[in-house]
Design a protein around this motif. Structure first.
Motif: not given
Length: 458
Positions: A306-335
Motif C-alpha cells: 500500500e505504501a509503495a503504491l502511495v509513493h508511486a501514485a504521487a511520483s507518476l501522477g496517477i491514482d491507481f485506485s481508479r484502475f482494476d488490478p489488470d486494467e491497462p493504466i493510461q498515463a497521458g497528461g500527467s504533470q
C-alpha cells in the motif's frame, strides 16, 4: 584499471523514504529521525566509509494522489512527517571533515534572494561542502500549500528554472569580488564598497535590485545536482548540472540518457567530464550470496504494498485506485515526474497494470534491489559504471543503520581490492573532491554572470 566509483547515501529527513514499510523492521532506527544524534552518528559512519556525500531528498507536499487522500501516506509514514533537511547539515558537518552534502530545495517555492543566502551560509559553515539538488516539484499538494491552484506544466517549470538559475548565479558569482573582504582592523575597513555591487534583474518571473548578503563562500555556487531525465530535463541538466541523478533498471536506457546529456553539454561548450552521473540503487550485500538472499527475504516481509503504491501514485501522477488490478493504466497528461512515467513504460511495457507495478515493487518501491555477496555486487557496480558511463551511485537506505554498515564493512573493501574505490579522501571542497577545482569553470553558464574584477586604487 576500473574508474573510481563514487558513493552517496540517499536519504530524507523522514521515516519512510524509498523502500516503503521497512521502518517496521525491529532493527530499523529511522523513527529516530527527529533526534540530532541520529544524524550526527549517521554522518560519522558515512565518513568512516569514505562516502562522497549524503544526498538529501525533500518534498514540500504530501502524497495524496492515491484515492485522493493523504490517509494512506500517513498510515505508512510515506515521506510524512518530513522535516527540513538543510537544518541537519551544520550539525553533520561539525562532526566530519570531508563528507559532502547534496540537499534538495524546490526553487518554485523558494524566493531566490533568500535561498541564495541560505546556500552561501551553508557553504561557509561546511567549509565548502554543500551541493544543491535543483528541483521544480511534482506535487499538486505542494502547489496548494504555497497558495497556487495546481502544478505549473512540466516544461514551463523548467523555463521558470532557467531564469531562477540566472538570478542566483548573479548573486553567487557576480555581486562580490573575491578580494572584497579586507577585515582591516587598523583602518576599520571590513569590506571595500567598490568591490561589491548590486544585482539588477528584471525578468518575466523575478525582479530583484539588491546585493548578495553573503560574502563569497569557498565554492561560491554550490555543487549543482539535477535529477530530471525527461527531454526537457536533460536539456536543463546539460546547461546547469555538474552531477545528474538518474534512475533505471536497464543498462541500455541509462547509457542512452548519460550519453545524451553529455552530448548536449559538449554541444554548448562544456567538457563531457564536467558532468558526473549518479545512478540510484538499492543494495543488499552479504558475505555470501546465501546470506544476502536470507537478509533480502527478511526485509521483504516488512515491505508495504500500500505504501509503495502511495509513493508511486504521487511520483507518476496517477491514482491507481481508479484502475482494476489488470486494467491497462493510461498515463497521458500527467504533470508529475515525466521521466518516471517514461521509465515505467520501458520496464513494464506500454500496457502496464497495477498488478505488474506491484510485482516490481518487491521491497516497497519500484527500485528493485541488487542482492548478493560483496564480491558479486562490486562486480555489478563496476560493470554498470563501465557499460553505461555512470560515475557513481546514490544508495537508497533499507534498514538503517545496518544497510550502510554492511556496505562499508563488506562492499567498500571489495571495491578497493579491485582498484575501484578510494582509500582516502582528497583534500579540498566538495567540488575539488569531485572535479579538482573549487569554483565552476569558465565554460559553465554561471560564468557569464561573473563581474569583471575592480581595478586596484592607484
Amino acid at each position: 584499471m576500473p574508474r573510481e566509483i563514487r558513493l552517496n547515501a540517499f536519504d530524507m529527513n523522514c521515516v519512510g523514504h524509498i523502500q516503503q514499510g521497512l521502518w517496521t523492521h525491529p532493527r530499523d532506527q529511522s523513527t529516530r529521525f527527529n533526534e540530532l544524534s541520529y544524524w550526527t552518528d549517521y554522518a560519522r559512519r558515512l565518513e568512516a566509509g569514505l562516502f562522497d556525500g549524503v544526498f538529501f531528498a525533500d518534498v514540500v507536499g504530501v502524497y495524496d494522489v492515491l484515492g485522493g487522500s493523504a490517509d494512506a501516506a500517513l498510515r505508512g509514514a510515506v515521506q510524512v512527517p518530513v522535516n527540513d533537511p538543510t537544518l541537519l547539515i551544520p550539525a553533520m558537518a561539525a562532526v566530519t571533515r570531508h563528507l559532502g552534502f547534496g540537499v534538495t530545495c524546490n526553487l518554485v517555492y523558494e524566493p531566490p534572494f533568500l535561498f541564495a543566502r541560505r546556500m552561501s551560509t551553508l557553504d561557509h559553515l561546511t567549509g565548502g561542502r554543500i551541493g544543491w539538488n535543483i528541483v521544480t516539484g511534482y506535487l499538486d499538494s505542494a502547489a496548494r500549500a504555497a497558495g497556487i491552484a495546481g502544478q505549473v506544466a512540466h516544461d514551463d517549470r523548467y523555463d521558470l528554472a532557467d531564469e531562477y538559475m540566472a538570478l542566483v548565479y548573479k548573486l553567487w558569482e557576480g555581486s562580490w569580488d573575491d578580494d572584497a573582504v579586507l577585515a582591516d582592523r587598523a583602518r576599520g575597513l571590513y569590506a571595500d564598497p567598490g568591490r561589491v555591487r548590486a544585482v539588477h534583474h528584471h525578468g518575466p518571473q523575478y525582479r530583484l535590485d539588491a546585493m548578495h548578503l553573503s560574502a563569497p563562500s569557498p565554492q561560491r555556487t554550490p555543487v549543482l545536482y539535477q535529477a530530471g531525465s525527461s527531454t526537457r530535463g536533460r536539456r536543463f541538466a546539460a546547461t546547469h548540472a555538474e552531477c545528474v541523478f538518474v534512475n533505471g533498471q536497464k543498462k541500455e536506457a541509462v547509457r542512452e540518457i548519460v550519453g545524451d546529456i553529455r552530448a548536449q553539454a559538449t554541444a554548448i561548450g562544456r567538457a563531457a567530464e564536467d558532468v558526473k552521473v549518479f545512478l540510484g540503487a538499492t543494495l543488499i550485500p552479504g558475505r555470501t550470496d546465501a546470506e544476502a538472499e536470507e537478509k533480502f527475504a527478511e526485509y521483504r516481509r516488512h515491505a508495504s504494498s500500500e505504501a509503495a503504491l502511495v509513493h508511486a501514485a504521487a511520483s507518476l501522477g496517477i491514482d491507481f485506485s481508479r484502475f482494476d488490478p489488470d486494467e491497462p493504466i493510461q498515463a497521458g497528461g500527467s504533470q508529475a515526474i515525466v521521466s518516471n512515467i517514461e521509465a515505467m513504460a520501458r520496464s513494464a511495457g506500454p500496457q502496464w497494470t497495477r498488478r505488474k507495478l506491484l510485482e516490481q515493487m518487491v521491497l516497497g518501491s519500484r527500485q528493485a534491489p541488487w542482492v548478493g555477496s560483496a564480491e558479486r555486487l562490486a562486480e555489478m557496480l563496476i560493470g554498470w559504471s563501465e557499460e553505461t558511463g555512470v560515475d557513481g551511485f546514490n544508495l537508497s537506505r533499507t534498514v538503517v543503520p545496518e544497510c550502510f554498515d554492511d556496505v562499508i564493512a563488506l562492499l567498500v573493501p571489495a571495491l578497493q581490492e579491485r582498484g575501484a574505490y578510494k582509500t582516502a579522501y582528497r583534500e579540498g571542497t566538495y567540488r575539488e573532491k569531485l572535479f579538482g577545482r573549487a569554483r565552476l569553470p569558465a565554460s559553465h553558464a554561471a560564468a557569464a554572470h561573473r563581474a569583471a574584477p575592480a581595478e586596484a586604487p592607484a
